[in-house]
Design an enzyme around this catalytic site. Sequence first.
Site, short mmCIF file in Angstrom:
data_model
loop_
_atom_site.label_atom_id
_atom_site.label_comp_id
_atom_site.label_asym_id
_atom_site.label_seq_id
_atom_site.Cartn_x
_atom_site.Cartn_y
_atom_site.Cartn_z
N TYR A 58 -70.47 -0.62 3.55
CA TYR A 58 -69.32 -0.82 4.45
C TYR A 58 -69.11 -2.30 4.73
O TYR A 58 -68.01 -2.84 4.57
CB TYR A 58 -69.61 -0.05 5.74
N LYS A 72 -65.96 -4.60 3.62
CA LYS A 72 -65.08 -5.20 4.65
C LYS A 72 -65.08 -6.73 4.53
O LYS A 72 -64.06 -7.38 4.81
CB LYS A 72 -65.54 -4.77 6.05
N1 LIG Z 1 -64.55 2.50 15.59
C1 LIG Z 1 -65.16 1.33 15.48
O1 LIG Z 1 -66.10 1.00 16.22
C2 LIG Z 1 -64.67 0.34 14.43
C3 LIG Z 1 -65.25 -0.93 14.44
C4 LIG Z 1 -64.83 -1.85 13.52
C5 LIG Z 1 -63.84 -1.53 12.61
N2 LIG Z 1 -63.31 -0.28 12.58
C6 LIG Z 1 -62.27 0.00 11.60
O2 LIG Z 1 -61.15 0.58 12.24
C7 LIG Z 1 -60.44 1.39 11.31
C8 LIG Z 1 -60.17 2.74 11.90
O3 LIG Z 1 -61.41 3.37 12.20
P1 LIG Z 1 -61.57 4.47 13.35
O4 LIG Z 1 -62.78 4.09 14.08
O5 LIG Z 1 -60.30 4.69 14.06
O6 LIG Z 1 -61.94 5.73 12.41
P2 LIG Z 1 -61.67 7.28 12.63
O7 LIG Z 1 -61.56 7.66 14.04
O8 LIG Z 1 -62.71 7.97 11.79
O9 LIG Z 1 -60.23 7.51 11.95
C9 LIG Z 1 -60.08 7.27 10.59
C10 LIG Z 1 -58.66 7.64 10.18
O10 LIG Z 1 -58.51 7.34 8.79
C11 LIG Z 1 -58.20 8.53 8.07
N3 LIG Z 1 -58.85 8.43 6.78
C12 LIG Z 1 -60.17 8.37 6.49
N4 LIG Z 1 -60.37 8.24 5.18
C13 LIG Z 1 -59.13 8.22 4.60
C14 LIG Z 1 -58.66 8.11 3.28
N5 LIG Z 1 -59.51 8.02 2.22
N6 LIG Z 1 -57.34 8.12 3.05
C15 LIG Z 1 -56.46 8.21 4.08
N7 LIG Z 1 -56.84 8.31 5.37
C16 LIG Z 1 -58.17 8.32 5.62
C17 LIG Z 1 -58.70 9.67 8.95
O11 LIG Z 1 -58.00 10.90 8.76
P3 LIG Z 1 -58.47 11.98 7.64
O12 LIG Z 1 -59.92 12.22 7.87
O13 LIG Z 1 -57.60 13.16 7.86
O14 LIG Z 1 -58.19 11.33 6.32
C18 LIG Z 1 -58.35 9.11 10.33
O15 LIG Z 1 -56.97 9.27 10.58
C19 LIG Z 1 -61.30 1.40 10.04
O16 LIG Z 1 -60.80 0.46 9.13
C20 LIG Z 1 -62.67 0.98 10.53
O17 LIG Z 1 -63.44 0.39 9.51
C21 LIG Z 1 -63.70 0.66 13.48
#
Ligand SMILES: NC(=O)c1ccc[n+]([C@@H]2O[C@H](COP(=O)([O-])OP(=O)(O)OC[C@H]3O[C@@H](n4cnc5c(N)ncnc54)[C@H](OP(=O)(O)O)[C@@H]3O)[C@@H](O)[C@H]2O)c1
Length: 273
Positions: free
Chosen positions: A159, A163
């Site tokens: 990951y 990133k």
């Molecule tokens: N949460 C944190 O602490 C955090 C920290 C740093 C960065 N981020 C970044 O923030 C972003 C969003 O993360 P989040 O925490 O909101 O994650 P999340 O709650 O798991 O949501 C992920 C979203 O992406 C969709 N998704 C996953 N794989 C996909 C694929 N192959 N194609 C299309 N859609 C896909 C999921 O829906 P489906 O499962 O239906 O596809 C869901 O809508 C990511 O880039 C993550 O790396 C998050």
Amino acid sequence: MNAERVLGGRVAVVTGASRGIGRAIAEELARAGADLCVTARHTQGLAETVTALRALGANAVGVAGSVADPAHLWEVTERTMAELGRVDVVVNNAATNQPYGPLMDADPEAWRTAFAVNVEAPLRLVQCAWRAWMSEHGGAVVNVCTEGAAHVGPHVGAYGTSKAALLHLTAQLAGELGPSVRVNSVSPGLVRTEMARFVWETAEETVAAGLPAGRIGEPADVARAVRWLVSDEASWITGADLLVDGGTRVRAASPTGDAHAVQRQLRHHFPGS
Ligand SMILES: NC(=O)c1ccc[n+]([C@@H]2O[C@H](COP(=O)([O-])OP(=O)(O)OC[C@H]3O[C@@H](n4cnc5c(N)ncnc54)[C@H](OP(=O)(O)O)[C@@H]3O)[C@@H](O)[C@H]2O)c1
């Protein structure tokens, strides 16, 4: 112009918008006046997002599929152009944090998937938007990276590596696509979503206590930063990475990994501060 409708007349694509940060971004852009095409693999959450966006007054289209599938990304672009008429904004938010574990044990297929979702898909979607609209009309792109890309960690090597590549892709595209298209990234710290549940469910208090901001992030914290970056208010900002991390990087940079230690150091060097 109504300051709250800074994206009026614009159309945005947000990937991974059925929940978490992506959904918050889509809703924030809708509140700012944008129409939206949103994506996710599963249809139920996606349909709920589309309903919520329409309730906010946006024209909204949902296209189900994986960003790892290039045909899906082209379908997203074609549907956006056909049903909403333009593609001014792309937010590459969908990501995977698999495979976990030491890289020496990393399954090659899972490693390739991490790069397909986290790096290749953002490039391909920008290529689609560029060809369909942005090369002639301009636009703004935001890639959702992570504060953690600056560190090594025991379980998230694939990951973090992917990133870090996305951070470089952001800078590279900013260099190639200016002046008409701006390309930036946001790097969140720990945010309360499904992807990070395994961390905040067990360690929220400890993490929050170590942060200068005193709390972990909420999806809306990231969404507001993205709304600003894609708006004309940020028209001289391209190739930048905006930390939205509650001070995680500050804490990580302190010798003790302790936010209060940073404050003590500052007071020592700047008495009276
Ligand atoms: N949460 C944190 O602490 C955090 C920290 C740093 C960065 N981020 C970044 O923030 C972003 C969003 O993360 P989040 O925490 O909101 O994650 P999340 O709650 O798991 O949501 C992920 C979203 O992406 C969709 N998704 C996953 N794989 C996909 C694929 N192959 N194609 C299309 N859609 C896909 C999921 O829906 P489906 O499962 O239906 O596809 C869901 O809508 C990511 O880039 C993550 O790396 C998050």
